[in-house]
Design an enzyme around this catalytic site. Structure first.
Site, PDB file in Angstrom:
ATOM      1  N   ASN A  24       0.801  -1.222   0.000  1.00 21.43           N
ATOM      2  CA  ASN A  24       0.000   0.000   0.000  1.00 21.43           C
ATOM      3  C   ASN A  24       0.834   1.274   0.000  1.00 21.43           C
ATOM      4  OD1 ASN A  24      -2.265  -1.532  -0.160  1.00 21.43           O
ATOM      5  ND2 ASN A  24      -2.841  -1.339   2.005  1.00 21.43           N
ATOM      6  N   ASP A 310      -6.952  -3.770   8.412  1.00 20.35           N
ATOM      7  CA  ASP A 310      -6.366  -4.824   7.581  1.00 20.35           C
ATOM      8  C   ASP A 310      -5.867  -6.016   8.405  1.00 20.35           C
ATOM      9  OD1 ASP A 310      -6.900  -3.224   5.430  1.00 20.35           O
ATOM     10  OD2 ASP A 310      -4.851  -2.496   5.182  1.00 20.35           O
TER      11      ASP A 310
HETATM   12  N1  EPU Z   1     -14.370   6.835   2.363  1.00 14.65           N
HETATM   13  C1  EPU Z   1     -15.439   7.597   1.954  1.00 14.65           C
HETATM   14  N2  EPU Z   1     -15.228   8.527   0.969  1.00 14.65           N
HETATM   15  C2  EPU Z   1     -14.006   8.703   0.398  1.00 14.65           C
HETATM   16  C3  EPU Z   1     -12.917   7.927   0.823  1.00 14.65           C
HETATM   17  C4  EPU Z   1     -13.127   6.980   1.820  1.00 14.65           C
HETATM   18  O1  EPU Z   1     -16.552   7.461   2.453  1.00 14.65           O
HETATM   19  O2  EPU Z   1     -13.874   9.564  -0.497  1.00 14.65           O
HETATM   20  C5  EPU Z   1     -14.566   5.808   3.391  1.00 14.65           C
HETATM   21  C6  EPU Z   1     -14.409   4.404   2.794  1.00 14.65           C
HETATM   22  O3  EPU Z   1     -15.593   3.953   2.203  1.00 14.65           O
HETATM   23  C7  EPU Z   1     -13.983   3.585   3.988  1.00 14.65           C
HETATM   24  C8  EPU Z   1     -13.206   4.589   4.860  1.00 14.65           C
HETATM   25  O4  EPU Z   1     -13.551   5.886   4.369  1.00 14.65           O
HETATM   26  O5  EPU Z   1     -15.105   3.134   4.672  1.00 14.65           O
HETATM   27  C9  EPU Z   1     -11.709   4.437   4.847  1.00 14.65           C
HETATM   28  O6  EPU Z   1     -11.241   4.422   3.513  1.00 14.65           O
HETATM   29  P1  EPU Z   1      -9.804   4.924   3.073  1.00 14.65           P
HETATM   30  O7  EPU Z   1      -9.974   5.927   1.995  1.00 14.65           O
HETATM   31  O8  EPU Z   1      -9.003   5.303   4.285  1.00 14.65           O
HETATM   32  O9  EPU Z   1      -9.172   3.586   2.487  1.00 14.65           O
HETATM   33  P2  EPU Z   1      -8.450   3.359   1.088  1.00 14.65           P
HETATM   34  O10 EPU Z   1      -7.475   4.436   0.825  1.00 14.65           O
HETATM   35  O11 EPU Z   1      -9.469   3.044   0.061  1.00 14.65           O
HETATM   36  C10 EPU Z   1      -6.421   2.031   2.122  1.00 14.65           C
HETATM   37  C11 EPU Z   1      -5.813   0.681   1.920  1.00 14.65           C
HETATM   38  C12 EPU Z   1      -6.742  -0.385   2.486  1.00 14.65           C
HETATM   39  C13 EPU Z   1      -6.965  -0.100   3.970  1.00 14.65           C
HETATM   40  C14 EPU Z   1      -7.492   1.345   4.163  1.00 14.65           C
HETATM   41  C15 EPU Z   1      -7.641   1.737   5.613  1.00 14.65           C
HETATM   42  C16 EPU Z   1      -4.579   0.965  -0.120  1.00 14.65           C
HETATM   43  C17 EPU Z   1      -4.414   0.585  -1.538  1.00 14.65           C
HETATM   44  N3  EPU Z   1      -5.622   0.428   0.499  1.00 14.65           N
HETATM   45  O12 EPU Z   1      -7.648   2.018   1.406  1.00 14.65           O
HETATM   46  O13 EPU Z   1      -6.061  -1.611   2.353  1.00 14.65           O
HETATM   47  O14 EPU Z   1      -7.902  -1.004   4.494  1.00 14.65           O
HETATM   48  O15 EPU Z   1      -6.597   2.277   3.521  1.00 14.65           O
HETATM   49  O16 EPU Z   1      -6.445   1.595   6.295  1.00 14.65           O
HETATM   50  O17 EPU Z   1      -3.775   1.699   0.426  1.00 14.65           O
HETATM   51  C18 EPU Z   1      -5.838  -3.926   1.930  1.00 14.65           C
HETATM   52  O18 EPU Z   1      -4.621  -3.748   1.780  1.00 14.65           O
HETATM   53  O19 EPU Z   1      -6.335  -5.071   2.037  1.00 14.65           O
HETATM   54  C19 EPU Z   1      -6.721  -2.767   2.006  1.00 14.65           C
HETATM   55  C20 EPU Z   1      -8.032  -2.855   1.786  1.00 14.65           C
END
Ligand code: EPU
Length: 441
Positions: A24, A310
């Site tokens: 990530n 995670d």
């Molecule tokens: N959210 C919103 N609106 C947005 C963005 C996020 O409502 O515009 C919500 C999401 O729906 C979620 C929460 O906020 O419920 C957190 O989402 P976030 O944006 O922090 O997560 P992400 O950037 O999509 C990354 C990791 C995930 C990890 C999360 C939280 C990467 C590629 N993915 O996702 O990793 O779970 O942060 O730590 O960096 C994994 O590796 O298995 C994985 C899913």
């Protein structure tokens, strides 16, 4: 033919395992490399299917890429970008490719990126990403499943995130590096991967302060201030947490090398509370062991530095055999208990209601035929199978290949009985599906 993993459980794991670069983090550094003209080189890049997908996206944009297996380095030449479109074929396979949006808006002032949509673990909206770009002066339209973002110029702004979203923080950081003036991101995500991205960008010539805290300030610089760089990414804290769980689950003892232990503080404290013994043996290695039955524990997932979502499924696998009742609350995603029905097949006693799971520890799990529904749910089935009595098979392992480099090799080296096989059992496949070829992909 579909591939599966077979695990004969009950073997005590012992030995040493070395952790790969953080998926990530690396995926975001790959997008960040688009900002500077010239050839950047990233070290400690894991061979994963997600990395392969991101390489395809970068190539589609006109970047030239090559992977060196021996060095585990990835070279990205972003001198000439020939397209601003990241197509649905890649974004639908890996939502993290949406991160090129910020980099393209920054560098080209235009991006056309497929909307990722929901996925198995939740709705996963991108509204904060879009609002953040709009605050910087970008005009954003959503048409035919694509986000079309265009700006005459980007101007720094104060942006408050309703939730400390990792992806939104990163996309806004990437877009604001080349904006005029300063951008302040409040309630920013504080994950180590955010700091890694900021360090990468600062080495490139950006001016970012506060990464790793809830307020990040990006002071805009000019395109000519950015230069390509060489950079080594951080270790994968989630992979490390998975091997910690594996040693503990099997009442084994092992050393986990190439990690940053302070990235796992919350997780480590919960495992210690459950009865595991975790010792720092040098600044980048820990020794993990467990001699007795684990005790139940309560867990609530939270943004960093809280308990990582995670690793929730991994902790749940441990809780299934702990003494007492554990309450596990998932507060980030709506649907991240996909491992529950599979763990039940193995004899786990779990009652789930909305985002709470009540896990009543049983003495032993038994092997079963299982199916991975997503990456981390899949990893928890590996841990459960390692400690179960008898044989388990895990289907849909392409989910697991997205995030675990050389999974079987690493587990075999610490004494696990684990093999990858095809549906008809005719050919054992030793190579991880996500392998990168030496040449360009
Ligand atoms: N959210 C919103 N609106 C947005 C963005 C996020 O409502 O515009 C919500 C999401 O729906 C979620 C929460 O906020 O419920 C957190 O989402 P976030 O944006 O922090 O997560 P992400 O950037 O999509 C990354 C990791 C995930 C990890 C999360 C939280 C990467 C590629 N993915 O996702 O990793 O779970 O942060 O730590 O960096 C994994 O590796 O298995 C994985 C899913």
């Amino acid at each position: 033919m579909t591939e599966k993993i077979r695990i004969i459980g009950g073997k005590q794991l012992k030995g040493e395992v070395s952790i790969s670069g953080a998926k990530n983090a690396v995926l975001k550094l790959m997008a960040a490399a688009l900002l500077a003209k010239g050839e950047s080189k990233i070290y400690n890049v894991p061979e994963l299917t997600d990395v392969v997908i991101m390489l395809n996206v970068l190539e589609q944009l006109g970047a030239k890429t090559s992977y060196n297996k021996a060095e585990k380095s990835l070279t990205i030449d972003a001198t000439n970008l020939t397209s601003v479109t990241a197509g649905y074929e890649f974004v639908s396979r890996m939502r993290a490719s949406f991160i090129v949006l910020g980099a393209l808006v920054g560098r080209c002032k235009e991006a056309i990126v497929a909307l990722p949509g929901g996925c198995a673990i939740g709705e996963r909206k991108v509204d904060f990403h879009i609002r953040g770009l709009e605050a910087l002066g970008t005009n954003v339209k959503i048409e035919n499943g694509y986000v079309h973002a265009k700006a005459r110029k980007l101007v720094g702004s104060d942006i408050y995130l309703d939730i400390p979203s990792v992806g939104a923080t990163e996309n806004i950081m990437l877009a604001s590096v080349l904006a005029e003036g300063s951008t302040r991101i409040q309630n920013a995500a504080q994950e180590p991967e955010i700091s890694d991205l900021a360090n990468f960008l600062n080495a490139m010539g950006a001016d970012i302060v506060g990464a790793g805290t809830s307020e990040i300030v990006v002071n805009g610089v000019k395109q000519e201030d950015l230069r390509p760089i060489e950079y080594t990414t951080i270790p994968d804290r989630i992979e490390a947490g998975t091997y910690m769980a594996a040693f503990i689950a099997t009442r084994g003892k092992g050393i986990i090398r190439n990690i940053f232990p302070n990235h796992l503080t919350f997780y480590t404290s919960k495992l210690t509370k459950m009865g595991a013994d975790i010792k720092l043996i040098d600044p980048t290695s820990i020794e993990v062991s467990c001699k007795r039955r684990l005790e139940a524990v309560n867990i609530i997932t939270q943004p960093y530095p809280g308990f990582p979502t995670d690793l929730q499924s991994l902790a749940m696998a441990l809780a299934t055999v702990a003494d007492g009742v554990s309450i596990i609350t998932e507060s980030l995603y709506e649907n991240r208990f996909m491992q529950v029905p599979e763990l039940r097949k193995m004899g786990a006693d779990i009652h789930q209601e909305r985002n709470h799971s009540l896990v009543k520890g049983v003495k032993n799990l038994t092997g079963a035929n299982l199916r991975a529904s997503d990456l981390r749910a899949g990893a928890s089935l590996v841990i459960a199978s390692l400690m179960a009595n008898g044989e388990s098979t895990i289907d849909n392992i392409y989910h697991i290949d997205r995030g675990y480099e050389l999974l079987e090799d690493k587990f075999r080296m610490i004494g696990a009985d684990i093999t990858r096989f095809t549906e008809d059992d005719s050919a054992i496949i030793t190579k991880n599906k996500g392998s990168l070829s030496e040449s360009q992909l």
